[in-house]
Design a protein around this motif. Structure first.
Motif, mmCIF file in Angstrom:
data_model
loop_
_atom_site.group_PDB
_atom_site.id
_atom_site.type_symbol
_atom_site.label_atom_id
_atom_site.label_comp_id
_atom_site.label_asym_id
_atom_site.label_seq_id
_atom_site.Cartn_x
_atom_site.Cartn_y
_atom_site.Cartn_z
ATOM 1 N N UNK A 108 -4.311 11.250 1.866
ATOM 2 C CA UNK A 108 -2.971 11.342 1.288
ATOM 3 C C UNK A 108 -2.600 9.979 0.698
ATOM 4 N N UNK A 109 -2.087 9.934 -0.535
ATOM 5 C CA UNK A 109 -1.594 8.643 -1.017
ATOM 6 C C UNK A 109 -0.348 8.804 -1.875
ATOM 7 N N UNK A 110 0.423 7.710 -1.921
ATOM 8 C CA UNK A 110 1.636 7.687 -2.718
ATOM 9 C C UNK A 110 1.529 6.601 -3.781
ATOM 10 N N UNK A 111 1.834 6.977 -5.027
ATOM 11 C CA UNK A 111 2.142 5.957 -6.023
ATOM 12 C C UNK A 111 3.663 5.923 -6.067
ATOM 13 N N UNK A 112 4.218 4.738 -5.837
ATOM 14 C CA UNK A 112 5.686 4.609 -5.763
ATOM 15 C C UNK A 112 6.157 3.758 -6.924
ATOM 16 N N UNK A 113 7.032 4.311 -7.758
ATOM 17 C CA UNK A 113 7.558 3.498 -8.856
ATOM 18 C C UNK A 113 9.052 3.742 -9.061
ATOM 19 N N UNK A 114 9.683 2.814 -9.815
ATOM 20 C CA UNK A 114 11.143 2.847 -9.996
ATOM 21 C C UNK A 114 11.500 3.610 -11.261
ATOM 22 N N UNK A 115 12.537 4.436 -11.137
ATOM 23 C CA UNK A 115 12.955 5.297 -12.247
ATOM 24 C C UNK A 115 14.472 5.236 -12.382
ATOM 25 N N UNK A 116 14.949 5.294 -13.615
ATOM 26 C CA UNK A 116 16.392 5.464 -13.847
ATOM 27 C C UNK A 116 16.612 6.944 -14.131
ATOM 28 N N UNK A 117 17.143 7.696 -13.143
ATOM 29 C CA UNK A 117 17.174 9.157 -13.265
ATOM 30 C C UNK A 117 17.941 9.658 -14.479
ATOM 31 N N UNK A 147 9.356 -1.736 -1.033
ATOM 32 C CA UNK A 147 10.465 -2.638 -1.340
ATOM 33 C C UNK A 147 10.107 -3.604 -2.468
ATOM 34 N N UNK A 148 8.845 -4.027 -2.474
ATOM 35 C CA UNK A 148 8.395 -4.947 -3.515
ATOM 36 C C UNK A 148 8.654 -4.348 -4.891
ATOM 37 N N UNK A 149 8.458 -3.059 -5.012
ATOM 38 C CA UNK A 149 8.713 -2.379 -6.284
ATOM 39 C C UNK A 149 10.203 -2.183 -6.512
ATOM 40 N N UNK A 150 10.877 -1.692 -5.484
ATOM 41 C CA UNK A 150 12.303 -1.369 -5.635
ATOM 42 C C UNK A 150 13.095 -2.613 -6.064
ATOM 43 N N UNK A 151 12.741 -3.763 -5.480
ATOM 44 C CA UNK A 151 13.497 -4.974 -5.774
ATOM 45 C C UNK A 151 13.227 -5.550 -7.157
ATOM 46 N N UNK A 152 12.123 -5.143 -7.746
ATOM 47 C CA UNK A 152 11.838 -5.585 -9.113
ATOM 48 C C UNK A 152 12.757 -4.890 -10.108
ATOM 49 N N UNK A 153 13.270 -3.732 -9.709
ATOM 50 C CA UNK A 153 14.071 -2.925 -10.632
ATOM 51 C C UNK A 153 15.404 -2.548 -10.000
ATOM 52 N N UNK A 154 16.303 -3.504 -9.872
ATOM 53 C CA UNK A 154 17.567 -3.204 -9.179
ATOM 54 C C UNK A 154 18.316 -2.063 -9.873
ATOM 55 N N UNK A 155 18.895 -1.179 -9.066
ATOM 56 C CA UNK A 155 19.681 -0.070 -9.627
ATOM 57 C C UNK A 155 18.861 1.167 -9.886
ATOM 58 N N UNK A 156 17.530 0.997 -9.951
ATOM 59 C CA UNK A 156 16.698 2.172 -10.189
ATOM 60 C C UNK A 156 16.426 2.921 -8.878
ATOM 61 N N UNK A 157 16.004 4.174 -8.989
ATOM 62 C CA UNK A 157 15.652 4.977 -7.821
ATOM 63 C C UNK A 157 14.127 5.052 -7.714
ATOM 64 N N UNK A 158 13.657 5.515 -6.560
ATOM 65 C CA UNK A 158 12.198 5.582 -6.378
ATOM 66 C C UNK A 158 11.655 6.982 -6.644
ATOM 67 N N UNK A 159 10.512 7.028 -7.324
ATOM 68 C CA UNK A 159 9.750 8.264 -7.386
ATOM 69 C C UNK A 159 8.464 7.995 -6.598
ATOM 70 N N UNK A 160 8.188 8.844 -5.618
ATOM 71 C CA UNK A 160 6.976 8.663 -4.804
ATOM 72 C C UNK A 160 6.083 9.877 -5.007
ATOM 73 N N UNK A 161 4.971 9.693 -5.682
ATOM 74 C CA UNK A 161 4.027 10.799 -5.795
ATOM 75 C C UNK A 161 3.412 10.995 -4.414
ATOM 76 N N UNK A 162 2.860 12.165 -4.154
ATOM 77 C CA UNK A 162 2.476 12.480 -2.764
ATOM 78 C C UNK A 162 1.349 13.508 -2.706
ATOM 79 N N UNK A 163 0.234 13.217 -3.325
ATOM 80 C CA UNK A 163 -0.865 14.189 -3.265
ATOM 81 C C UNK A 163 -1.775 13.893 -2.069
#
Lengths: 450, 450
Positions: free
Chosen positions: B368-377, B317-333
């Motif tokens: 397992x880890x996720x890098x989660x960042x905001x993207x404008x698709x 949420x900390x990331x999502x709220x920094x970029x209102x309107x953007x969607x999340x990309x969660x890497x998942x290796x």
């Protein structure tokens, strides 16, 4: 040129291909089950995946049956070469390839045995938990999805195998899974191969999850007035203690047989053997006494713990030694936990009615139990009586939401129950078999009746 | 007659079939991922297996794509109807059919959510441990082999599913596994279906293993000077304590983002969150301090423990709220545990280099880890930059013995890596797909690029 000469040309090392009668006989049947053997045409001892690839290609081209062989401890005839052909022994593929304690995995060849593996892992304070009792190869244990006493905590082979290298019937070599602890990447082929009893492909390398040796282990022997009280106590302990790693039940007649065999005087009543990996002495004692336990012994010193377990381990021998020369039939159903007491009582009644002396060993923590009795495989009457008892035990399980095999697999012995248990799913299994092995060279005559 | 009218005739209840734009839009894409949606032609809300059987037969006959839909929380576009067709919602199949605490299983319909299930299980002192974070349906979690924070102890969905009822592409209904805890009877079809993302069959009933709620839980928050020390401490704790059920890592930048978002002042250094199901306070404290932990808080009161976990839960949420309107990309290796610190460091460097702000959440107990960042698709540049970062993280994992998906599945987002990761195995997977679904109606366009 016959199979033998052609294989010699292929492998180029005569010492690892044999048609010696004695060696073929050793590879003709399970070492102690009642299943009747059949000689392979020859036995090959490959050294690596390249040789196995060549052998499989050769077998596939010539429609020659290929039967993988580990240590021969299978109990449902999995290693019997029903149609002759090549017995593929993994004796010379017994290297532990890589031990990575910090990554919690180990890579092994299929001929590594669990005792050999645990000897090595001990150096790192780790162990491989799947313990079917006898020593067995990891490849064989994977092929039957073996489990045993630790399964209540650690699960079966399918829970411990992270990845495989497999030679397919075409000779193609594939890898499934990997040296990581988790994945959601594509179809779970690893789990499809585990438990496929050599019918879908030949395992040439396995990646296994390994575990730290618990710092504390406590073993309890708890005696009850009846199987029902023992089973209820077992469920009560399981629901209230997350550290139970073994939970075994011997019924009254089994304890009697052990007393006669070992000249001991254990109380002849249903008895639970419980192992817990935490110091929960007071809690467990309280639970057991509240559950109508009438006699309790708890040990946390290794030597004393082993003494307790030796009672459980003698159960099958107690029967075998009563009938020298006979072979063992071990029934192997698994039912929902609450069904277990009535399933065990039913099994004992069927045995008594048919004058079939035997032990009942319940992996009561997961609803799996074995009735073990001695059979003369070539005495038609004896065999039929034993099969009648086995059948009654299986039918009871299937009619009460259980499975015909908890841990021994289908092999030759349970083929007739597959469709009754799985219905339409069996046709999907057969389609998968046909897809992987269209010529039917991989361990033919197992799992499916047709 | 179009699909809609024909389905109306088939189901006979107009209220459960819709082509309403709004409802179709809700079923067009994951609720928060960056994947671009596509409208289904209509949405159906079946009530039982008979209706699903009819719908599948209809779809198969007419070559109409069929996309199962739970709650839409998938993160790799699994529920996007890439080629239109029918979105099959499980909203009205959300009954808990049977709770058997003494047999340690529960039978549910696929639309039951994990929160709903755990509410019910609470009455029995039991719970279902797989927790992917957001609420999700059990059917969807099974389809992607979901896992989450508890996986270090309880494993993923594949470890918890005992049996399935599945409608195949032909409309045939099969059952796999059963309500028993162990089986070696035939091929493990259950595990083949789990994680198949709706491409092999439609789940209509699931039998799950359930567990007793632990009697004691202790949560620790441990701060370290660098990711390497934190990872080494994590492995050390795992090797010496068998009761670890959660083991999570947030890196320094993630803690900073949380401080900005929550107006808090947590020490901005790599931080482990550890949960242990035994009272091992002294031992764990000692281990962590010996492992260069520079700040330690341990709590065993529920309210305090939840406060600690809220830090971890706020990361995305900390990331999502920094970029209102953007969607999340969660890497998942997922990588071997000893690779994790360098994989996380590499991920952070790639993110910094590409000016990609985001959180790193490591399920450090299973690599397992996720890098989660905001993207404008729909911003091509933004999307490409994000995909570049995601690709670099995946490539690092694949080059270091890891998998491209630890728990989110392949869906649309990881299709390009399947062959690189699995090699020849992918062709076997495709053959299985063709066998189960020759017309390709089941969730087409997912997992395989062709």
């Amino acid at each position: 040129m016959d199979i033998f000469d052609r294989l010699k040309n292929l492998i180029g090392d005569e010492s690892r291909i044999t048609r010696c009668e004695k060696v073929r006989a050793e590879h003709s049947k399970d070492c102690s089950s009642y299943h009747i053997g059949n000689l392979p045409d020859c036995v090959v001892f490959p050294k690596n995946v390249e040789e196995i690839k060549k052998i499989v290609e050769f077998a596939n081209e010539g429609n020659i049956p290929l039967v993988p062989f580990g240590l021969g401890t299978s109990v449902e005839g999995q290693i019997v070469p029903t149609r002759g052909g090549i017995s593929l022994s993994f004796q010379k593929m017994n290297n532990i390839i890589e031990v990575c304690p910090e990554d919690f995995y180990v890579k092994v060849q299929p001929g590594v045995t669990r005792v050999q593996l645990n000897e090595e892992l001990k150096k790192y304070g780790m162990f491989f938990p799947v313990d079917p009792g006898l020593d067995a190869t990891i490849g064989g244990m994977a092929a039957t999805n073996a489990s045993g006493t630790n399964a209540v905590y650690y699960g079966a082979m399918k829970h411990q195998i992270l990845g495989l290298e497999v030679v397919l019937a075409t000779g193609e070599v594939i890898r499934t899974g990997g040296a990581y602890l988790k994945s959601s990447s594509g179809y779970n082929l690893t789990s499809l191969f585990v438990g496929s009893e050599g019918t879908l492909g030949i395992f040439t390398e396995l990646i296994l999850k390994i575990h730290s040796v618990p710092r504390f282990i406590m073993t309890a022997k708890a005696v009850f007035n009846d199987v029902e009280s023992a089973s209820h106590a077992a469920i009560h302990v399981l629901r209230n203690n997350g550290s139970v790693c073994k939970l075994e039940l011997l019924d009254q007649s089994t304890i009697s047989a052990i007393n006669r065999y070992k000249q001991t005087s254990y109380t002849e009543l249903p008895t639970l053997f419980i192992e817990i990996m935490e110091n929960h002495f007071t809690q467990v004692k309280e639970m057991l006494l509240l559950s109508d336990c009438c006699e309790l012994e708890v040990e946390d010193i290794d030597e004393k713990r082993e003494q307790l377990w030796s009672i459980r381990h003698e159960a099958a021998f107690a029967i075998k030694n009563l009938f020298p020369g006979k072979k063992l039939m071990a029934t192997d159903v698994c039912v929902p936990l609450t069904i277990l007491p009535v399933a065990i009582r039913n099994a004992r009644e069927v045995m008594d009615r048919n004058d079939m002396k035997g032990s009942i060993l319940g992996h009561v923590g997961d609803g799996n139990f074995h009735a073990v009795f001695a059979v003369a495989p070539f005495d038609q009457g004896d065999l039929e009586r034993a099969q009648h008892v086995n059948n009654a035990i299986v039918q009871f399980a299937l009619n009460n939401g259980g499975t015909c095999s908890g841990e021994h697999g289908i092999g030759l012995g349970k083929m007739n129950y597959l469709e009754q248990e799985h219905g339409a799913s069996v046709f999907i299994m057969k389609k998968i078999k046909d897809m992987f092995d269209p010529k039917g060279i991989l361990n033919p005559g197992k799992i499916f009746t047709s």
